[in-house]
Design an enzyme around this catalytic site. Sequence first.
Site, PDB file in Angstrom:
ATOM      1  N   VAL A 290      26.470  27.294  48.503  1.00  0.00           N
ATOM      2  CA  VAL A 290      27.041  27.324  47.160  1.00  0.00           C
ATOM      3  C   VAL A 290      26.455  28.476  46.361  1.00  0.00           C
ATOM      4  O   VAL A 290      27.141  29.182  45.618  1.00  0.00           O
ATOM      5  CB  VAL A 290      26.790  25.981  46.443  1.00  0.00           C
ATOM      6  CG1 VAL A 290      27.238  26.058  44.984  1.00  0.00           C
ATOM      7  CG2 VAL A 290      27.521  24.867  47.167  1.00  0.00           C
ATOM      8  N   ALA A 291      25.138  28.699  46.528  1.00  0.00           N
ATOM      9  CA  ALA A 291      24.469  29.774  45.798  1.00  0.00           C
ATOM     10  C   ALA A 291      24.940  31.136  46.269  1.00  0.00           C
ATOM     11  O   ALA A 291      25.056  32.079  45.485  1.00  0.00           O
ATOM     12  CB  ALA A 291      22.956  29.638  45.974  1.00  0.00           C
ATOM     13  N   ASP A 337      61.785  59.972  40.389  1.00  0.00           N
ATOM     14  CA  ASP A 337      63.192  60.263  40.181  1.00  0.00           C
ATOM     15  C   ASP A 337      63.299  61.287  39.050  1.00  0.00           C
ATOM     16  O   ASP A 337      62.440  61.340  38.164  1.00  0.00           O
ATOM     17  CB  ASP A 337      63.921  58.978  39.803  1.00  0.00           C
ATOM     18  CG  ASP A 337      65.422  59.152  39.740  1.00  0.00           C
ATOM     19  OD1 ASP A 337      65.944  60.007  40.472  1.00  0.00           O
ATOM     20  OD2 ASP A 337      66.071  58.439  38.957  1.00  0.00           O
ATOM     21  N   ASP A 641      65.601  54.120  39.497  1.00  0.00           N
ATOM     22  CA  ASP A 641      66.386  53.246  38.636  1.00  0.00           C
ATOM     23  C   ASP A 641      67.628  52.694  39.320  1.00  0.00           C
ATOM     24  O   ASP A 641      68.236  51.754  38.843  1.00  0.00           O
ATOM     25  CB  ASP A 641      66.801  53.972  37.354  1.00  0.00           C
ATOM     26  CG  ASP A 641      67.542  55.277  37.632  1.00  0.00           C
ATOM     27  OD1 ASP A 641      67.810  55.571  38.820  1.00  0.00           O
ATOM     28  OD2 ASP A 641      67.840  56.002  36.666  1.00  0.00           O
ATOM     29  N   ASP A 645      67.266  53.433  45.198  1.00  0.00           N
ATOM     30  CA  ASP A 645      65.809  53.591  45.138  1.00  0.00           C
ATOM     31  C   ASP A 645      65.064  52.340  45.595  1.00  0.00           C
ATOM     32  O   ASP A 645      63.861  52.402  45.884  1.00  0.00           O
ATOM     33  CB  ASP A 645      65.373  53.912  43.699  1.00  0.00           C
ATOM     34  CG  ASP A 645      65.962  55.211  43.195  1.00  0.00           C
ATOM     35  OD1 ASP A 645      65.903  56.200  43.930  1.00  0.00           O
ATOM     36  OD2 ASP A 645      66.480  55.223  42.066  1.00  0.00           O
ATOM     37  N   ASN A 737      25.866  30.900  37.664  1.00  0.00           N
ATOM     38  CA  ASN A 737      27.077  31.652  38.007  1.00  0.00           C
ATOM     39  C   ASN A 737      28.049  31.713  36.837  1.00  0.00           C
ATOM     40  O   ASN A 737      28.591  32.773  36.499  1.00  0.00           O
ATOM     41  CB  ASN A 737      27.782  31.026  39.216  1.00  0.00           C
ATOM     42  CG  ASN A 737      27.102  31.370  40.523  1.00  0.00           C
ATOM     43  OD1 ASN A 737      26.385  32.357  40.605  1.00  0.00           O
ATOM     44  ND2 ASN A 737      27.317  30.559  41.545  1.00  0.00           N
ATOM     45  N   THR A 740      25.413  33.040  32.703  1.00  0.00           N
ATOM     46  CA  THR A 740      24.827  34.387  32.669  1.00  0.00           C
ATOM     47  C   THR A 740      25.601  35.388  33.518  1.00  0.00           C
ATOM     48  O   THR A 740      25.972  36.465  33.050  1.00  0.00           O
ATOM     49  CB  THR A 740      23.362  34.331  33.137  1.00  0.00           C
ATOM     50  OG1 THR A 740      22.650  33.412  32.319  1.00  0.00           O
ATOM     51  CG2 THR A 740      22.720  35.709  33.040  1.00  0.00           C
TER      52      THR A 740
END
Length: 917
Positions: A290-291, A337, A641, A645, A737, A740
């Site tokens: 976990v750490a 384009d 557009d 394309d 976690n 800080t």
Amino acid sequence: MSTESPARDTAWYTLSVADALAAQGVDEATGLSTAEVEKRRAQYGPNRFAEAKKESGWSKFVRQYRDPMQIVLLAAALISLIVIRDRGTALLLLGLTLLNAVMSLNQEGKAEASVAALQKMMIVQSRVRRNGVLEQIPAEQLVPGDIVAVEAGDRIPADGRIIKAATLEVDESALTGESAPVPKEVNPVSSPETPLGDRVDMVYMNTSATRGSGELVVTGTGMETEVGHISGMLQTTEDEKTPLTKQLDALTNQIILIAGLALVASIALGRFIYDQPFDVLFISAVAFAVAAVPTGLPAVVTTLLSIGTKTLASAGAIVKRLRSVETLGSTSAINSDKTGTLTLNQMTAVELTIPGRRFTINGEGYSTTGQITTVDGTPPGDLSAYLLPMALCADAEVRDGALVGDPTEGALVVLAAKGGIDPQQTREAIPRVAVLPFDAAYKFMATFHRVKDESGRDVIRAFVKGAPDQLLARAQDALAADGRLVPAAGEMTERFNAENERLAKNGLRVMCVARRDFDAASFDPNADLLPLVTNLTLLGLAGIVDPPRPEARTAIAEAHDAGIQVRMITGDHAVTAGAIAKDLGIRGEAITGAEWGGYSDEEALRRIDDIGVIARVTPEHKVRLVDILKRKGNIVAMTGDGVNDAPALKKADIGVAMGITGTEVSKEAAVMILTDDNFATIVKAVEKGRALYDNLVKYIRYQMGVLFGMIWTFLGSGLFNVLAGVPFVPQQTLYVNFTTQVLQSIGLGLGEPTEGLMERPPRRSDEQVMPLPLGIRLAIYGAIQAASALIVIQWISINTGDDDLARTMGLVTFSFANLFYGLACNDLKASVFSHALLANAKLLQMSLISLGFIILGAQLDLLNRLLKTVPLNIDQWVLCALAGSVILWVMEVVKLFSRRSGPEPEPAAVVVAAAEM
């Protein structure tokens, strides 16, 4: 009638009208019968595209859990729940994964809503002849063989062979990229190899008629149309991971590998050296796992990217996927384009030539604000005789800077207005008596008006505009600048041809104007007018261009300074595109799509860096261009557009669609949409992407440093038997976690980016995330933080025997070390006591909040119970703060030596490498 219809690849444009009708088994006068329509609908289906499977809400949610870090967090939660039966930790970890998923889904939902707001949905209606009657039906009900009538303003509902055309012009920019409307005719083209943009006897689905009228026989519907073919290409183009996704995946794998090795070492030390029970070691290992997992990584990255999307949206760029924001920062090639992106998409007359004089015209677009000036500095004089045909021999109207009608006509009307002629009032004062409409067969238009000639005699004056070669061939004389009529043959013809060639070489579309007078008494407006357009008096030539956006030149220069190569990809002719590219400052030669398609892969890879323009391209050419650039290690942005394309937009790392002129297909394929259709916005987005990534690098550098600190803390605890190898319980680890570490990360990630980002070359996509030099340095910084905490824990444990107090002081010391390390990470060279830190107000703000959480974690009763901590006295707080500050003083000494020794190899060995994280 037969229901058989040739396949999509039949060269309909090479067939005569009669052959095309026969091939479709339809009579032009009556069209298809109802029974035949039903047979063909059963065979070919409705005239619509096959829809790609929509992603369900559940599928979108599950997709968020494909992230390796999410998987690690889920695994940690399950271990916490099943093995150590710590429901609080398990729920916290599960909550974190849900938070990450919801934040990503929320941003995607906002982007989709923005895209939906840009799209304009409409049901296309078509006029079709069936059973001998012209009726209006939804375009979806069309079948091959239908006879369809179209006129100006209609959207073409299906692919078709033209069987009738009266001055018909079609805007095919959405399909071919051609900026100017294409005149259409019924005569077939000769070669089956004729490019799509030059098939003048065909019309294609989703293009628009801008002028005239005509009829067509439908040759393809739905997925069998050219647009349908492109839609099929989209469905076979797979989405690719962004560079950030790849880098974070690699970083996560590195973290898991490092943590796994350290975990195994920790268990081995406890089991074989200290002979501790395996169940105790296993619980310790879970706590260590976990750490070791940087649980805040997905949350912080998601937060930073979400903020980045909001910043980009305010700048005119809507990003549909969060991690595409970062990809912008690594862009090394932009394929843009031309029409509407690099240019204004407003045809503008920029030069005027009359026999003996040249003029330049300023002002852009359809605004009538502008001046006509001579190239020799003399006053332009009265040009009404030369400009009058441009106002009268035209159907286009310009109102408040907006055009209604043909763009080329609009450019001439604006030119007349700039010369002092009000088109609307002039047309009312000099109405038409007759008109000869434009036709692609003779390439000009003529209008006839009752006026008084220079002697005061009533005449019918024909004003003509059209292709220079056609009018020159019908000319008798020319009106010189001094008002004299001079013969058209000989020197005048040579001068006109030379000016026409000069303007064309500069990428301008050239239009010629002329006139002829007829006796008013004998003129018959109902007669055949075409034979009358002879013995013309030439007046002048106008050079017309879709002008570059002024801001595009600056943006391209900025892109070049940033090491980004810009290419123009267009459906226009190579000469026109090359001239505009040169004006914009785009580097490299101009080639055609046919040339590009003829290169082998090896030749394309060798030559691509020298190519700046590819003209007359097909969708396949664009996709290949993206693929070649990617193979050279580029991060590719592609703008567009039109439906043509879309495949390239989807293939590119960053597909950029136009919000104003873009089709729905292009917007769906793209990951970013420009609300202002402006190339300069792309460069702004790249700059913001680089700034975001620069801050993200600071965060990752910090995160890895504290991660190493956590690993060394647990590994050192096992090695030296500190608190039985469990220096912190899981709740304490998560508290650090989420307070800080996360807060310091946000402070670094949201602060001011490093100056001069757009003066650096783009980072390579294949560089390592965490190379060995950076890893060693961060490991050392982590070891210092771990040593501070472990020494305090061991000292308190030995002297007091109170494990809870030892863990609390160790936690506070480690938290202080994390806080001070974050302050030092703001700049790898500048001291924390310099203005560099003061400029980062966000980091200072987050640091104060972090300090508050550190104090609350030890002093608040509720948190004492949740975290298994105990309150500290003032002496203990001072000891923890002093021990935690060791990392700050070490880094300050390193920075001091770095500044005194001059430029260190940091940018090459560390900063650039870190920037790849």
